[in-house]
Design a protein around this motif. Sequence first.
Motif, PDB file in Angstrom:
ATOM      1  N   GLU A  95     -95.977  39.023   0.839  1.00  0.00           N
ATOM      2  CA  GLU A  95     -97.363  39.043  -0.018  1.00  0.00           C
ATOM      3  C   GLU A  95     -98.481  39.233   0.982  1.00  0.00           C
ATOM      4  OE1 GLU A  95     -98.234  35.764  -2.839  1.00  0.00           O
ATOM      5  OE2 GLU A  95     -96.098  34.976  -2.336  1.00  0.00           O
ATOM      6  N   VAL A  96     -98.663  40.632   1.398  1.00  0.00           N
ATOM      7  CA  VAL A  96     -99.541  41.280   2.151  1.00  0.00           C
ATOM      8  C   VAL A  96    -100.909  40.671   1.805  1.00  0.00           C
ATOM      9  CG1 VAL A  96    -100.681  43.208   2.989  1.00  0.00           C
ATOM     10  CG2 VAL A  96     -98.076  43.165   3.016  1.00  0.00           C
ATOM     11  N   GLY A  97    -101.631  40.352   2.497  1.00  0.00           N
ATOM     12  CA  GLY A  97    -102.973  39.743   2.050  1.00  0.00           C
ATOM     13  C   GLY A  97    -103.097  38.434   1.667  1.00  0.00           C
ATOM     14  N   SER A 108    -103.849  46.736   7.926  1.00  0.00           N
ATOM     15  CA  SER A 108    -103.695  47.650   6.576  1.00  0.00           C
ATOM     16  C   SER A 108    -104.265  48.890   6.936  1.00  0.00           C
ATOM     17  CB  SER A 108    -104.445  46.814   5.435  1.00  0.00           C
ATOM     18  OG  SER A 108    -105.862  46.846   5.856  1.00  0.00           O
ATOM     19  N   LEU A 109    -105.171  48.918   7.735  1.00  0.00           N
ATOM     20  CA  LEU A 109    -105.675  50.426   8.198  1.00  0.00           C
ATOM     21  C   LEU A 109    -106.354  50.751   6.880  1.00  0.00           C
ATOM     22  CD1 LEU A 109    -102.810  52.199  10.156  1.00  0.00           C
ATOM     23  CD2 LEU A 109    -104.667  51.105  10.981  1.00  0.00           C
ATOM     24  N   GLY A 110    -106.895  49.965   6.185  1.00  0.00           N
ATOM     25  CA  GLY A 110    -107.701  50.385   4.923  1.00  0.00           C
ATOM     26  C   GLY A 110    -107.182  50.682   3.684  1.00  0.00           C
ATOM     27  N   ARG A 111    -105.569  50.265   3.575  1.00  0.00           N
ATOM     28  CA  ARG A 111    -104.651  50.666   2.660  1.00  0.00           C
ATOM     29  C   ARG A 111    -104.510  49.538   1.921  1.00  0.00           C
ATOM     30  NH1 ARG A 111     -99.832  52.300   5.112  1.00  0.00           N
ATOM     31  NH2 ARG A 111    -100.202  50.399   6.239  1.00  0.00           N
ATOM     32  N   LYS A 112    -105.044  49.499   0.675  1.00  0.00           N
ATOM     33  CA  LYS A 112    -105.128  48.429  -0.326  1.00  0.00           C
ATOM     34  C   LYS A 112    -103.616  48.403  -1.108  1.00  0.00           C
ATOM     35  CE  LYS A 112    -109.268  47.144   0.657  1.00  0.00           C
ATOM     36  NZ  LYS A 112    -109.515  46.424   2.000  1.00  0.00           N
ATOM     37  N   ALA A 113    -103.087  49.202  -1.234  1.00  0.00           N
ATOM     38  CA  ALA A 113    -101.952  49.444  -2.250  1.00  0.00           C
ATOM     39  C   ALA A 113    -100.723  48.466  -1.653  1.00  0.00           C
ATOM     40  CB  ALA A 113    -101.571  50.848  -2.373  1.00  0.00           C
ATOM     41  N   VAL A 114    -100.445  48.118  -0.478  1.00  0.00           N
ATOM     42  CA  VAL A 114     -99.479  47.508   0.193  1.00  0.00           C
ATOM     43  C   VAL A 114     -99.411  46.024  -0.133  1.00  0.00           C
ATOM     44  CG1 VAL A 114     -98.097  47.150   2.222  1.00  0.00           C
ATOM     45  CG2 VAL A 114     -99.522  49.129   2.049  1.00  0.00           C
ATOM     46  N   HIS A 115     -98.516  45.642  -0.903  1.00  0.00           N
ATOM     47  CA  HIS A 115     -97.899  44.045  -1.127  1.00  0.00           C
ATOM     48  C   HIS A 115     -96.820  43.692  -0.331  1.00  0.00           C
ATOM     49  CE1 HIS A 115    -100.552  45.120  -4.702  1.00  0.00           C
ATOM     50  NE2 HIS A 115    -101.101  44.286  -4.189  1.00  0.00           N
ATOM     51  N   SER A 116     -95.818  44.532   0.309  1.00  0.00           N
ATOM     52  CA  SER A 116     -94.741  44.057   0.953  1.00  0.00           C
ATOM     53  C   SER A 116     -94.501  44.873   1.988  1.00  0.00           C
ATOM     54  CB  SER A 116     -93.381  44.009   0.046  1.00  0.00           C
ATOM     55  OG  SER A 116     -93.411  42.922  -0.853  1.00  0.00           O
ATOM     56  N   ALA A 117     -94.234  44.400   3.013  1.00  0.00           N
ATOM     57  CA  ALA A 117     -93.970  45.146   4.224  1.00  0.00           C
ATOM     58  C   ALA A 117     -92.913  44.753   5.228  1.00  0.00           C
ATOM     59  CB  ALA A 117     -95.369  45.234   5.394  1.00  0.00           C
ATOM     60  N   ARG A 137     -95.429  48.910  -2.579  1.00  0.00           N
ATOM     61  CA  ARG A 137     -96.694  48.186  -3.731  1.00  0.00           C
ATOM     62  C   ARG A 137     -96.255  47.033  -4.245  1.00  0.00           C
ATOM     63  NH1 ARG A 137     -99.089  52.414  -6.183  1.00  0.00           N
ATOM     64  NH2 ARG A 137     -97.744  54.075  -4.973  1.00  0.00           N
ATOM     65  N   GLU A 138     -94.861  46.970  -4.353  1.00  0.00           N
ATOM     66  CA  GLU A 138     -94.004  45.762  -4.968  1.00  0.00           C
ATOM     67  C   GLU A 138     -94.187  44.458  -4.225  1.00  0.00           C
ATOM     68  OE1 GLU A 138     -89.744  44.704  -6.392  1.00  0.00           O
ATOM     69  OE2 GLU A 138     -90.471  46.686  -6.476  1.00  0.00           O
ATOM     70  N   ALA A 139     -94.875  43.459  -4.438  1.00  0.00           N
ATOM     71  CA  ALA A 139     -94.605  42.162  -3.935  1.00  0.00           C
ATOM     72  C   ALA A 139     -93.230  41.466  -3.831  1.00  0.00           C
ATOM     73  CB  ALA A 139     -95.627  40.918  -4.640  1.00  0.00           C
ATOM     74  N   HIS A 140     -92.882  40.729  -2.994  1.00  0.00           N
ATOM     75  CA  HIS A 140     -91.649  40.228  -2.764  1.00  0.00           C
ATOM     76  C   HIS A 140     -90.355  41.259  -2.853  1.00  0.00           C
ATOM     77  CE1 HIS A 140     -93.325  36.337  -2.732  1.00  0.00           C
ATOM     78  NE2 HIS A 140     -94.004  36.743  -3.883  1.00  0.00           N
ATOM     79  N   ALA A 141     -90.754  42.378  -2.081  1.00  0.00           N
ATOM     80  CA  ALA A 141     -89.746  43.623  -2.356  1.00  0.00           C
ATOM     81  C   ALA A 141     -88.528  43.364  -1.394  1.00  0.00           C
ATOM     82  CB  ALA A 141     -90.393  44.747  -2.174  1.00  0.00           C
ATOM     83  N   ALA A 145     -79.840  41.033  -1.460  1.00  0.00           N
ATOM     84  CA  ALA A 145     -79.109  42.455  -1.259  1.00  0.00           C
ATOM     85  C   ALA A 145     -79.965  43.451  -0.515  1.00  0.00           C
ATOM     86  CB  ALA A 145     -78.567  42.779  -2.572  1.00  0.00           C
ATOM     87  N   ASP A 146     -81.005  43.641  -0.857  1.00  0.00           N
ATOM     88  CA  ASP A 146     -81.724  44.891  -0.345  1.00  0.00           C
ATOM     89  C   ASP A 146     -82.161  44.622   1.051  1.00  0.00           C
ATOM     90  OD1 ASP A 146     -82.082  46.480  -2.533  1.00  0.00           O
ATOM     91  OD2 ASP A 146     -84.179  45.945  -3.183  1.00  0.00           O
ATOM     92  N   LEU A 147     -82.397  43.306   1.421  1.00  0.00           N
ATOM     93  CA  LEU A 147     -82.713  43.020   2.898  1.00  0.00           C
ATOM     94  C   LEU A 147     -81.084  43.291   3.441  1.00  0.00           C
ATOM     95  CD1 LEU A 147     -84.486  42.319   5.027  1.00  0.00           C
ATOM     96  CD2 LEU A 147     -84.064  39.971   4.492  1.00  0.00           C
TER      97      LEU A 147
END
Length: 194
Positions: A95-97, A108-117, A137-141, A145-147
């Motif tokens: 949950e970025v932010g 963030s480097l001014g990038r607002k679209a990011v929700h998971s990193a 852009r998806e939170a909790h991504a 299994a993906d991880l």
Amino acid sequence: IHRQRHDLGVELKNDLATVKSLPEVACRIVDTLAASFHWDYVSLYRVDRQKEIFKLFHQSSCTNAFRIRPGYTQSFNDGMLGAALREKKEIVVNEVGNPRVEQYGYISLGRKAVHSAMTIPVRLNDRIRWMLHIETREAHAFHGADLRSVMDLTKLVQDGIRQRAVEEINRVVMLETRQGVVVVGMEGAILYTN
């Protein structure tokens, strides 16, 4: 899906062993990961220990909402890259932010679209040489299994890099040595001769 991702890892590992240009295959790996997992942004940073900075090496094709300027560098002391290097393990911010969620210094480097990193150290001979950084852009991504899949893929890529490095060293030694050289494996089989 798990089998497809495992097969992808084996394919990437084989690419590392056969391609002539390591930088070329590194770029292809970044782009393939972005496409296969449908992530908005994947980048690879080189770890420059002399200057103590991370250097952006390649970023996947992405929209301007995710793009980072070419030539970007970041100090070892900053951001998720720095946190992953210090902790010597992958770092996830789902949950970025969100001030209630550990951000690990996310920049963030001014990038607002990011929700998971997510940042994953990539090792060669147990030493962190690169950082793989992923954003969406998806939170909790990055869970479950993906991880596990991306960690398994990273291990296969690391094995491929290690194998490639050993083969390159062996090739150079064989070409440059004026005396006869025989490289023997643990079981006694001859692996290389010049």
